[in-house]
Design a protein around this motif. Structure first.
Motif, PDB file in Angstrom:
ATOM      1  N   THR A 106     -28.291  81.449  13.863  1.00  0.00           N
ATOM      2  CA  THR A 106     -27.925  82.188  15.067  1.00  0.00           C
ATOM      3  C   THR A 106     -26.891  81.428  15.887  1.00  0.00           C
ATOM      4  O   THR A 106     -26.056  82.040  16.557  1.00  0.00           O
ATOM      5  CB  THR A 106     -29.171  82.464  15.926  1.00  0.00           C
ATOM      6  N   THR A 107     -26.936  80.100  15.848  1.00  0.00           N
ATOM      7  CA  THR A 107     -25.897  79.313  16.522  1.00  0.00           C
ATOM      8  C   THR A 107     -24.535  79.605  15.920  1.00  0.00           C
ATOM      9  O   THR A 107     -23.557  79.829  16.649  1.00  0.00           O
ATOM     10  CB  THR A 107     -26.212  77.812  16.396  1.00  0.00           C
ATOM     11  N   LEU A 108     -24.466  79.617  14.590  1.00  0.00           N
ATOM     12  CA  LEU A 108     -23.210  79.953  13.923  1.00  0.00           C
ATOM     13  C   LEU A 108     -22.771  81.369  14.258  1.00  0.00           C
ATOM     14  O   LEU A 108     -21.584  81.615  14.527  1.00  0.00           O
ATOM     15  CB  LEU A 108     -23.371  79.802  12.405  1.00  0.00           C
ATOM     16  N   ALA A 109     -23.710  82.310  14.264  1.00  0.00           N
ATOM     17  CA  ALA A 109     -23.374  83.700  14.552  1.00  0.00           C
ATOM     18  C   ALA A 109     -22.788  83.855  15.948  1.00  0.00           C
ATOM     19  O   ALA A 109     -21.787  84.567  16.149  1.00  0.00           O
ATOM     20  CB  ALA A 109     -24.611  84.580  14.386  1.00  0.00           C
ATOM     21  N   VAL A 110     -23.392  83.193  16.928  1.00  0.00           N
ATOM     22  CA  VAL A 110     -22.896  83.290  18.311  1.00  0.00           C
ATOM     23  C   VAL A 110     -21.504  82.682  18.423  1.00  0.00           C
ATOM     24  O   VAL A 110     -20.626  83.234  19.106  1.00  0.00           O
ATOM     25  CB  VAL A 110     -23.886  82.601  19.278  1.00  0.00           C
ATOM     26  N   LEU A 111     -21.252  81.555  17.753  1.00  0.00           N
ATOM     27  CA  LEU A 111     -19.925  80.939  17.801  1.00  0.00           C
ATOM     28  C   LEU A 111     -18.870  81.865  17.192  1.00  0.00           C
ATOM     29  O   LEU A 111     -17.761  81.994  17.732  1.00  0.00           O
ATOM     30  CB  LEU A 111     -19.949  79.599  17.058  1.00  0.00           C
ATOM     31  N   PHE A 112     -19.197  82.522  16.084  1.00  0.00           N
ATOM     32  CA  PHE A 112     -18.250  83.449  15.478  1.00  0.00           C
ATOM     33  C   PHE A 112     -18.041  84.685  16.345  1.00  0.00           C
ATOM     34  O   PHE A 112     -16.917  85.197  16.462  1.00  0.00           O
ATOM     35  CB  PHE A 112     -18.723  83.855  14.082  1.00  0.00           C
ATOM     36  N   LEU A 113     -19.104  85.178  16.964  1.00  0.00           N
ATOM     37  CA  LEU A 113     -18.960  86.324  17.860  1.00  0.00           C
ATOM     38  C   LEU A 113     -18.063  85.986  19.043  1.00  0.00           C
ATOM     39  O   LEU A 113     -17.257  86.820  19.482  1.00  0.00           O
ATOM     40  CB  LEU A 113     -20.335  86.780  18.359  1.00  0.00           C
ATOM     41  N   ALA A 114     -18.183  84.765  19.555  1.00  0.00           N
ATOM     42  CA  ALA A 114     -17.310  84.332  20.655  1.00  0.00           C
ATOM     43  C   ALA A 114     -15.867  84.239  20.193  1.00  0.00           C
ATOM     44  O   ALA A 114     -14.943  84.645  20.920  1.00  0.00           O
ATOM     45  CB  ALA A 114     -17.788  82.985  21.194  1.00  0.00           C
ATOM     46  N   ALA A 115     -15.650  83.719  18.973  1.00  0.00           N
ATOM     47  CA  ALA A 115     -14.287  83.633  18.446  1.00  0.00           C
ATOM     48  C   ALA A 115     -13.682  85.016  18.232  1.00  0.00           C
ATOM     49  O   ALA A 115     -12.504  85.253  18.548  1.00  0.00           O
ATOM     50  CB  ALA A 115     -14.293  82.851  17.130  1.00  0.00           C
ATOM     51  N   PHE A 116     -14.464  85.960  17.722  1.00  0.00           N
ATOM     52  CA  PHE A 116     -13.970  87.317  17.514  1.00  0.00           C
ATOM     53  C   PHE A 116     -13.657  87.995  18.847  1.00  0.00           C
ATOM     54  O   PHE A 116     -12.661  88.704  18.982  1.00  0.00           O
ATOM     55  CB  PHE A 116     -15.009  88.142  16.747  1.00  0.00           C
ATOM     56  N   ALA A 117     -14.525  87.767  19.839  1.00  0.00           N
ATOM     57  CA  ALA A 117     -14.279  88.360  21.150  1.00  0.00           C
ATOM     58  C   ALA A 117     -13.001  87.812  21.760  1.00  0.00           C
ATOM     59  O   ALA A 117     -12.205  88.556  22.365  1.00  0.00           O
ATOM     60  CB  ALA A 117     -15.471  88.084  22.076  1.00  0.00           C
TER      61      ALA A 117
ATOM     62  N   ALA B 292     -10.430  86.614  20.081  1.00  0.00           N
ATOM     63  CA  ALA B 292      -9.298  87.120  19.308  1.00  0.00           C
ATOM     64  C   ALA B 292      -8.953  88.562  19.686  1.00  0.00           C
ATOM     65  O   ALA B 292      -7.782  88.953  19.665  1.00  0.00           O
ATOM     66  CB  ALA B 292      -9.622  87.032  17.808  1.00  0.00           C
ATOM     67  N   ARG B 293      -9.969  89.342  20.044  1.00  0.00           N
ATOM     68  CA  ARG B 293      -9.735  90.743  20.435  1.00  0.00           C
ATOM     69  C   ARG B 293      -9.366  90.878  21.899  1.00  0.00           C
ATOM     70  O   ARG B 293      -9.017  91.960  22.356  1.00  0.00           O
ATOM     71  CB  ARG B 293     -10.981  91.576  20.151  1.00  0.00           C
ATOM     72  N   GLY B 294      -9.472  89.765  22.633  1.00  0.00           N
ATOM     73  CA  GLY B 294      -9.094  89.807  24.035  1.00  0.00           C
ATOM     74  C   GLY B 294     -10.113  90.462  24.941  1.00  0.00           C
ATOM     75  O   GLY B 294      -9.767  90.926  26.035  1.00  0.00           O
ATOM     76  N   VAL B 295     -11.379  90.496  24.518  1.00  0.00           N
ATOM     77  CA  VAL B 295     -12.431  91.081  25.347  1.00  0.00           C
ATOM     78  C   VAL B 295     -13.252  89.967  25.976  1.00  0.00           C
ATOM     79  O   VAL B 295     -13.358  88.861  25.441  1.00  0.00           O
ATOM     80  CB  VAL B 295     -13.335  92.018  24.521  1.00  0.00           C
ATOM     81  N   GLU B 296     -13.846  90.264  27.101  1.00  0.00           N
ATOM     82  CA  GLU B 296     -14.552  89.233  27.856  1.00  0.00           C
ATOM     83  C   GLU B 296     -15.963  88.998  27.353  1.00  0.00           C
ATOM     84  O   GLU B 296     -16.454  87.871  27.366  1.00  0.00           O
ATOM     85  CB  GLU B 296     -14.596  89.627  29.338  1.00  0.00           C
ATOM     86  N   SER B 297     -16.652  90.035  26.924  1.00  0.00           N
ATOM     87  CA  SER B 297     -18.061  89.915  26.562  1.00  0.00           C
ATOM     88  C   SER B 297     -18.243  89.787  25.055  1.00  0.00           C
ATOM     89  O   SER B 297     -17.426  90.275  24.268  1.00  0.00           O
ATOM     90  CB  SER B 297     -18.843  91.132  27.064  1.00  0.00           C
ATOM     91  N   MET B 298     -19.329  89.127  24.661  1.00  0.00           N
ATOM     92  CA  MET B 298     -19.712  89.032  23.257  1.00  0.00           C
ATOM     93  C   MET B 298     -20.753  90.111  22.979  1.00  0.00           C
ATOM     94  O   MET B 298     -21.822  90.130  23.616  1.00  0.00           O
ATOM     95  CB  MET B 298     -20.315  87.657  22.956  1.00  0.00           C
ATOM     96  N   ASP B 299     -20.458  90.988  22.052  1.00  0.00           N
ATOM     97  CA  ASP B 299     -21.353  92.097  21.739  1.00  0.00           C
ATOM     98  C   ASP B 299     -21.756  92.046  20.272  1.00  0.00           C
ATOM     99  O   ASP B 299     -20.943  91.717  19.390  1.00  0.00           O
ATOM    100  CB  ASP B 299     -20.686  93.449  22.026  1.00  0.00           C
ATOM    101  N   ALA B 300     -23.015  92.397  20.018  1.00  0.00           N
ATOM    102  CA  ALA B 300     -23.526  92.501  18.651  1.00  0.00           C
ATOM    103  C   ALA B 300     -24.667  93.499  18.635  1.00  0.00           C
ATOM    104  O   ALA B 300     -25.573  93.419  19.476  1.00  0.00           O
ATOM    105  CB  ALA B 300     -23.998  91.142  18.137  1.00  0.00           C
ATOM    106  N   PHE B 301     -24.598  94.450  17.709  1.00  0.00           N
ATOM    107  CA  PHE B 301     -25.629  95.480  17.577  1.00  0.00           C
ATOM    108  C   PHE B 301     -25.873  96.212  18.902  1.00  0.00           C
ATOM    109  O   PHE B 301     -27.011  96.447  19.308  1.00  0.00           O
ATOM    110  CB  PHE B 301     -26.941  94.862  17.069  1.00  0.00           C
ATOM    111  N   LYS B 302     -24.756  96.522  19.595  1.00  0.00           N
ATOM    112  CA  LYS B 302     -24.789  97.262  20.860  1.00  0.00           C
ATOM    113  C   LYS B 302     -25.570  96.507  21.938  1.00  0.00           C
ATOM    114  O   LYS B 302     -26.177  97.112  22.821  1.00  0.00           O
ATOM    115  CB  LYS B 302     -25.379  98.656  20.662  1.00  0.00           C
ATOM    116  N   ARG B 303     -25.526  95.202  21.860  1.00  0.00           N
ATOM    117  CA  ARG B 303     -26.133  94.353  22.884  1.00  0.00           C
ATOM    118  C   ARG B 303     -25.140  93.287  23.297  1.00  0.00           C
ATOM    119  O   ARG B 303     -24.369  92.788  22.480  1.00  0.00           O
ATOM    120  CB  ARG B 303     -27.412  93.676  22.360  1.00  0.00           C
ATOM    121  N   ARG B 304     -25.147  92.936  24.585  1.00  0.00           N
ATOM    122  CA  ARG B 304     -24.244  91.921  25.109  1.00  0.00           C
ATOM    123  C   ARG B 304     -24.971  90.583  25.139  1.00  0.00           C
ATOM    124  O   ARG B 304     -26.099  90.479  25.618  1.00  0.00           O
ATOM    125  CB  ARG B 304     -23.777  92.287  26.518  1.00  0.00           C
ATOM    126  N   ILE B 305     -24.322  89.544  24.631  1.00  0.00           N
ATOM    127  CA  ILE B 305     -24.897  88.199  24.600  1.00  0.00           C
ATOM    128  C   ILE B 305     -24.372  87.426  25.809  1.00  0.00           C
ATOM    129  O   ILE B 305     -23.156  87.296  25.990  1.00  0.00           O
ATOM    130  CB  ILE B 305     -24.522  87.475  23.299  1.00  0.00           C
TER     131      ILE B 305
END
Length: 478
Positions: A349-360, A362-375
């Protein structure tokens, strides 16, 4: 008469004072209490392993070997400085079996169980300690996300799940292994003992073998190897995930938290990606998979990918892998398994959160989202801290081992990451370490199992609330 009553009350009063002192210490710092519990367990097992009754030869075992074995057992690592199959007596093997069961429960969960024994009930304090093991965010001040792994009301269920799942899963894996050992020509007693031993080492992600040959007699027995893979995978996903899956089966609903979804999805992705990389990288290596046909290569690659995450079993000499495959294994070991599991590493889950932050980003969005939930952002900060401290521990330990042994970097880095991630795979370096190197590796295993977050929280003097903010200024990064 009064004197007799006073004498009788003396031990009870002393026991009450001790219980009150331990309760107070647990309340002030659950993480320090947990580390104290693990440290005491290691010291006790070090003493027991050093006794002549624990060794097959009847001689005393040296401090370095007995301490390293105790740390490896309690931290469910699987590395060894002695031949585990031949050095220990029957009593020594029973200590190993018992130690991995105790160590697999987890640092904070073990402390909560001890706290429950001391206070004779599972109160709020014990629940907070156990919940911290399933969700490190509880160690820190401030609100906790609703999507946490285990809520306080479910902590009692979690502790029951820990006990029941260990018995059921280890028993199921042992039932799968037992007939294969009988077919291999072992007697009933040996088959029963070794099936129970192997099942415990699989579920706890330790990887010790009770026989001299190890997995060599079963290297082509895919039933046997498949049972080990099942045990390792179930142990690596974590007790909160097992609790969620069991609850969904009973209630016939599929409402999984984001923790469960991220753990399962990331684990499957890493398992498949690791197997594909091993197939590609080792296809031309005659010492590993180069002489196998396609079907055998695929299965052995999945087996190695499963064990690289923290299992510790191996059907091939790890030192025979190509350098590229060693690096892939380094990465898989460093990531490890799920939170509050028997696996080590920085957690999937640590790796997943780091990748979600990197994707966010790269897309220029402020929030980290996964499965329709904001982290929330504090989860990202914790993930960065875990990864950074983990990398720091590995780097410092690698430098020290390199200086002590002058061994090749790839072998040193591999064994150090294996120790930190409590994996147990080895290039052969650990078994030949001098005593200073043994102590460094033991400290690395301890830090890896206790957890960087728990260790940092234990070393911190207190949680301080900052009542002011400095002016904001952005440095250049990247």
């Amino acid at each position: 008469m009064r004197t007799t009553q006073a004498v009788r009350r003396g031990p009870a009063a002393a026991g009450g004072r001790v219980r009150a002192a331990l309760n107070g210490f647990a309340q002030r710092s659950p993480s320090r209490f947990a580390i104290l519990v693990f440290t005491l367990l290691i010291l006790v097992f070090t003493l027991l392993f050093s006794l002549p009754v624990s060794s097959a030869s009847g001689a005393w075992t040296g401090l370095a070997d007995s301490l390293f074995t105790a740390v490896s057992v309690i931290c469910v690592t699987g590395l060894a400085t002695v031949d585990m199959a031949t050095h220990w007596s029957v009593f020594g093997h029973l200590l190993v079996y018992l130690g991995v069961q105790v160590g697999a429960v987890g640092v904070l969960t073990m402390a909560s169980i001890l706290g429950m024994v001391i206070s004779r009930r599972l109160g709020l304090r014990a629940k907070l300690i156990a919940a911290s093991d399933s969700n490190p965010l509880r160690i820190h001040a401030g609100p906790v996300a609703e999507g946490q792994a285990v809520r306080l009301g479910d902590v009692g269920k979690l502790l029951r799940t820990v006990a029941i799942s260990m018995v059921v899963i280890e028993g199921g894996v042992a039932l799968l292994l037992f007939p294969r050992m009988l077919i291999a020509g072992m007697d009933v007693g040996t088959s029963l003992w070794e099936s129970l031993y192997y099942s415990a080492m699989a579920f706890t992600n330790t990887g010790f073998a009770p026989n001299v040959e190890g997995l060599t007699p079963f290297v082509e027995d895919y039933w046997f190897l498949g049972a080990l893979m099942i045990g390792v995978f179930l142990g690596a996903i974590g007790f909160p995930v097992i609790l969620a899956l069991a609850s969904n089966l009973r209630q016939r609903r599929r409402r999984w938290s984001i923790h469960v979804k991220l753990t399962l999805l990331t684990s499957v992705i890493l398992l498949v990606a690791g197997a594909v990389l091993y197939i590609v990288l080792e296809a031309d290596n005659p010492k590993t998979f180069g002489h196998l046909d396609a079907g055998h290569t695929v299965f052995q690659s999945f087996f190695l990918s499963t064990m690289s995450r923290s299992g510790g079993f191996a059907t091939i000499p790890i030192s025979d892998l190509h350098g590229s495959s060693l690096l892939v294994t380094d990465m898989l070991m460093f990531i490890g398994g799920g939170s509050a599991s028997t696996a080590g590493g920085i957690k999937v889950t640590t790796l997943a959160v780091l990748f979600l932050a990197a994707f966010a980003e790269a897309r220029g969005v402020e929030s980290m989202d996964a499965f329709k939930r904001r982290i929330p952002i504090d989860v990202l900060r914790l993930s960065v801290a875990v990864a950074l401290w983990g990398a720091t521990i590995v780097a410092v330990s690698s430098i020290l081992i390199l200086q002590i042994t002058k061994a090749p970097l790839d072998h040193v880095l591999f064994d150090v990451i294996s120790a930190f991630a409590t994996c147990g795979l080895s290039t052969g370096l650990t078994e030949g370490l001098p005593d200073p190197g043994v102590y460094v590796m033991a400290a690395t295993m301890f830090c890896g199992r206790v957890g960087t977050v728990t260790l940092a929280a234990a070393l911190a003097q207190s949680q301080r609330r900052q009542l002011y903010q400095n002016p904001e200024e952005r440095p250049l990064v990247g």
